[in-house]
Structure formats: structure tokens, C-alpha cells
Design a protein around this motif. Sequence first.
Motif, mmCIF file in Angstrom:
data_model
loop_
_atom_site.group_PDB
_atom_site.id
_atom_site.type_symbol
_atom_site.label_atom_id
_atom_site.label_comp_id
_atom_site.label_asym_id
_atom_site.label_seq_id
_atom_site.Cartn_x
_atom_site.Cartn_y
_atom_site.Cartn_z
ATOM 1 N N LEU B 240 1.004 -1.218 -0.059
ATOM 2 C CA LEU B 240 -0.019 -0.041 -0.116
ATOM 3 C C LEU B 240 0.750 1.172 -0.124
ATOM 4 O O LEU B 240 0.458 2.184 -0.556
ATOM 5 C CB LEU B 240 -0.939 -0.085 1.378
ATOM 6 N N LYS B 241 1.939 1.347 0.566
ATOM 7 C CA LYS B 241 2.820 2.237 0.567
ATOM 8 C C LYS B 241 3.260 2.481 -0.610
ATOM 9 O O LYS B 241 3.627 3.760 -1.371
ATOM 10 C CB LYS B 241 4.147 2.115 1.934
ATOM 11 N N THR B 242 3.853 1.393 -1.295
ATOM 12 C CA THR B 242 4.399 1.534 -2.830
ATOM 13 C C THR B 242 3.300 2.131 -3.623
ATOM 14 O O THR B 242 3.396 3.128 -4.393
ATOM 15 C CB THR B 242 4.717 0.109 -3.112
ATOM 16 N N ILE B 243 2.083 1.482 -3.501
ATOM 17 C CA ILE B 243 0.721 2.169 -4.356
ATOM 18 C C ILE B 243 0.391 3.712 -3.821
ATOM 19 O O ILE B 243 0.456 4.530 -5.120
ATOM 20 C CB ILE B 243 -0.317 1.207 -4.038
ATOM 21 N N TYR B 244 0.369 3.848 -2.822
ATOM 22 C CA TYR B 244 -0.027 5.187 -2.545
ATOM 23 C C TYR B 244 0.944 6.144 -2.096
ATOM 24 O O TYR B 244 0.640 7.437 -2.062
ATOM 25 C CB TYR B 244 -1.268 5.367 -1.398
ATOM 26 N N GLY B 245 2.128 5.698 -1.727
ATOM 27 C CA GLY B 245 3.174 6.654 -1.299
ATOM 28 C C GLY B 245 2.727 7.053 0.143
ATOM 29 O O GLY B 245 1.664 7.196 0.610
ATOM 30 N N GLY B 246 3.733 7.538 0.944
ATOM 31 C CA GLY B 246 3.550 7.878 2.257
ATOM 32 C C GLY B 246 3.115 6.720 3.305
ATOM 33 O O GLY B 246 2.837 5.547 2.727
ATOM 34 N N GLU B 247 2.903 6.958 4.578
ATOM 35 C CA GLU B 247 2.199 5.947 5.431
ATOM 36 C C GLU B 247 1.459 6.413 6.356
ATOM 37 O O GLU B 247 0.711 5.776 7.092
ATOM 38 C CB GLU B 247 3.468 5.188 6.041
ATOM 39 N N SER B 248 1.373 7.675 6.794
ATOM 40 C CA SER B 248 0.797 8.149 7.645
ATOM 41 C C SER B 248 -0.689 7.844 7.573
ATOM 42 O O SER B 248 -1.506 7.749 8.626
ATOM 43 C CB SER B 248 0.925 9.904 7.946
ATOM 44 N N TRP B 249 -1.327 7.920 6.626
ATOM 45 C CA TRP B 249 -2.750 7.447 6.214
ATOM 46 C C TRP B 249 -3.160 6.121 6.707
ATOM 47 O O TRP B 249 -4.514 5.893 7.002
ATOM 48 C CB TRP B 249 -2.902 7.729 4.868
ATOM 49 N N LEU B 250 -1.972 5.243 6.850
ATOM 50 C CA LEU B 250 -2.294 3.831 7.277
ATOM 51 C C LEU B 250 -2.543 3.842 8.953
ATOM 52 O O LEU B 250 -2.895 2.652 9.323
ATOM 53 C CB LEU B 250 -1.193 2.855 6.961
#
Lengths: 275, 251
Positions: B240-250
Amino acid sequence: MNSSSASISTKTGGNPKWQRFTAAERTARYMVYLVVLAAFFASLRTVEIIPEFLYDAPEQLADMFTRMWPMDFASYPTTIHGAMLDTLHIATLGTLLSLLLAIPLALLNARNIVQSLWLNWIAKFFLVSSRSVNSLIWALLFVAIFGPGVLAGVLAVALRSVGFVGKLFSEALEEVNMGTVEALKATGASPASVLLKAYWPQAKPAFYSVVLFRWDINVRESAVLGLVGAGGIGVVLNDAMNLFQWPKVAMALTAIFVVVLLIELLVVNVRKRLI
Amino acid sequence: MSALEIRGLNHAYVASKPILHDINIAINEPGIIAIIGPSGTGKSTLLRCINRLIQPSSGSIIFQEADIARVQGRSLRELRRQIGMVFQEYNLVERLSVLENVLTGRLGYMSAWNAWRRKFKPEDIDRAFELLDFVGLSDFAMQRADSLSGGQRQRVGIARALMQAPRILLADEPTSSLDPKTSVEIMELLKTLATDRGIPTLVNIHDVNLARRYAQRMIGMSGGKVVYDGAPSGITDDHLKTIYGGESWLQ
């Protein structure tokens, strides 16, 4: 001027100060007002109103009314009624005839239907030519070609209407929701089916509205076309004025007024039902 | 032989800004295939290339032994009518009745002349009523489409797509304009179609959890490339990080 950008200039040490227009824009706006005023006074000087005629006007008006009254009611069944029907026929036939050209030109002109700038421009050329010539001028041309009478009137009304109906219908077509068009294309529908089932249902109310409006205008215009010999009530009006038959003039004017009023009522009611 | 095979698909609206890079996807199985990815990554473009609403720059799309990217005119329309499509904004003909909207799904099978006269085949009309019943809108058949709510309109959109008797179904953000409950209902409906009627269904979707819940295969896209293609269970936070970028939203 609504589209011009607002400017923000920073006041030293405070919040940014906002102004709707820049100094240059403000100057430009004042210049426009100035030019409008100047044009008004310039034209006032050139129209050359003759004061004597102006002072005299109320008297002349009263005099004309006394000559017009009582109206020549007897002339209605003999001459005016028939001419009035001619006028209605000219307007109706002219409007219907104009659709033969207006619909194809509207389709060619709509950029979301015909994706060829060349064809768009050719259609636009014909639409603009039709509109740029007044129906009276068209009528003069057709009276010269076909002789005086109803036919010249019908063609004059038709050619003037092509541009009006074509342009407005074309705009209605350009405003349809393209999502629907895309959806019907995706079902494998042919271009003709997409036109009939995606464009037409969306543009239909505007189309009928425009045609009715134009018919309404055409009734009023064809009342005047008789002045240049293109048939209808205008011929009667013109003859009566030339012969100083003021009571008959009054009757003809009243007939036109009543018919226009009735048509206005009819159009408003029909349009309400359409939308 | 796959139901649909996309090979080396590239697309660019402007030559210097490519949208899709070398997409290779083969679809063999019925069920929901969810395509996830950030906005502007080319998900919608990909779906629109499949039924040629957009002409891809290069590559091929093999469907029914033909290359959709190459056909024109009638043969294109004959392929298109076997591909149903459902839209985010429903794209119904607002001023027509619900029933007639469903019947427009048959336009690819009839002449414009018959469409103009509303001469639909009796079996098509029967089928339209059946489909309206299936999506739960039989009572609304004669109402105008613009009198319906969003969820109801989407059901009409699905019925219209089914009216085409499609071999595959494309759904472009079918739930993005709907509330969470209605979204689930629409996904349930698509899932039933995809499995019970055996129609492979490609769904562009923003809601990763909804995708996981209903899809049997997920395709992750990022920057116009496929970066994940496999089972929903295989998608990790890293993916998901690769797909959407960033990680704060997770979180």
C-alpha cells in the motif's frame, strides 16, 4: 470585469491588504465610464433634434388619435382578417422551413458532435450569415426574385430564423452531459443511436423552447414584412397609411396587438408544459 | 484463451506525459478484480482503453479473438456491446424512464431507426423488467431516471450494463458517489453478478477495505504501472505504501 484577478499587496508589518482591483484595472474601469459618457454627449449633438417638431409632438399625437378613432371595424372581415391569417401562415411556414437547414447546421456546428474544426466553421459561417441579414432585407431580396407576395415573406422569415434556431440549438447540444454520451457509446450504440438517445433527450426541451420563441418573434416580424411587399398584414397597413385611412390603420394595429398578445399567452403555456 | 488479455498497453494523452506504462493483464476467471491506486494514476484511462472509449497509444487488447485496439466502426461496436460499463456518475439518460434507460443497453443490437421508434424486441422488454426486478427496482420502472437516489441510479446503471448480456463488466469507481451503506450494497450486487452469472468484473475502487472484502484478485497501480497483481490476502502495508506513497494515512 468579474474574471479579473484580485491582487494582494503586503502592508509592512500587518496582515496582507486585499483589493479587488489593481491600480491599473481601476484606471481602466474609470476610462470605460468616461468613454461611455463622452459617446452619449457626442451622439446627442449629432442627432439634431428640431425643437419646433418636439414642442409640437403632443398636439400631433392627439390629432392622430382623433383621426384614428372610431376604428374602422367594418374593414376587419373584408381585408384585415385575411391578411392577418397570411401573416400567421408566413410566420409558421417560415419557422418550419427554417428547421430543415437549422437542424443539420446545428449538428455540424456542435463541437462535441462533429470533431472537425473545418465543418464547425463552415456551419458557423452559414449561421452567422443568416443572422447578420435582417428579415426586411431578406424580404426585399425575395420580393425582387419571386415578386411581391406570401412566398417572399415565408422565405425571408425562414432564412433569418435558420441562424437563430441553429445557433441556440447548437449551444443546447454542446451543453449536454457527455457522461451519458460516453455511456451509450460504451453499449456499442451506433453514432445515430447515440444522437437520438443521448443528445436528443437532453437537448429536446431547449429545442422546442427555441422554436416556439422564434415562431413568436416571426409573427411579429412578418407583420412588418408587408411594408416591403412580402405579403400579410403589413401590406394592408402600408396601403391604409398611404391613403390616409387612419381608422383602418388603427384597426390593423389593434389586430396585430391582440394576435401578438394571444400568441405570447399560448407560447408561455406550451413552454411550461414542455419543461 | 483468456476472456480478456491486455498486452503491452501504453497510453499518453500528451506524448511527453505518458499515463499508462506497459500494462499486461490477463483475465481468465469470473469474479471481481479490484484495481486500486491513487487518483490520476490511470485507472479510469485503463478501463476506457478496454472498450476503446479512449484509443490507446500502443499495445493490444485481445477480446473475443479480436484486438480491440485495432478494430473500427461496426466491428468495434460489436465488441463494445459485449462489454458492460458502470460509471461513477451513473450517466443515465436523466429525462427517460428507468425502463427505457435499461433498454438503452440493447442499442448496440438494434438499428437507430428502431431505436427512434422505440421498437424494442418483446424479449428485450421482458428481460429489462427481469433485470429491474433483480436489482430491486421493479416499482420504479416507469419513473424518470432523475427522480431516483444515487444508489438507485447506480442499480439502473448496472441493469443497463447487464442488458447488453456482457461477457465482461467494467466498473469505474461505482461506489465513489455513494454513502458507505449503499456502497456495500452495490458491491454485493456486483459480487453476485460476477460470481453467480460468471461475468469477470473489473472494478476501479478507492476504498481498499471494500476492495479486500469483495475482490478475489487485486491489481495495484501506481504512476501508470501495475505494481501488484494477486490475491487480496497478499497485499501488505508495504504494498500500500508503494501504491499510494507515504504511510501516515495507514495510521
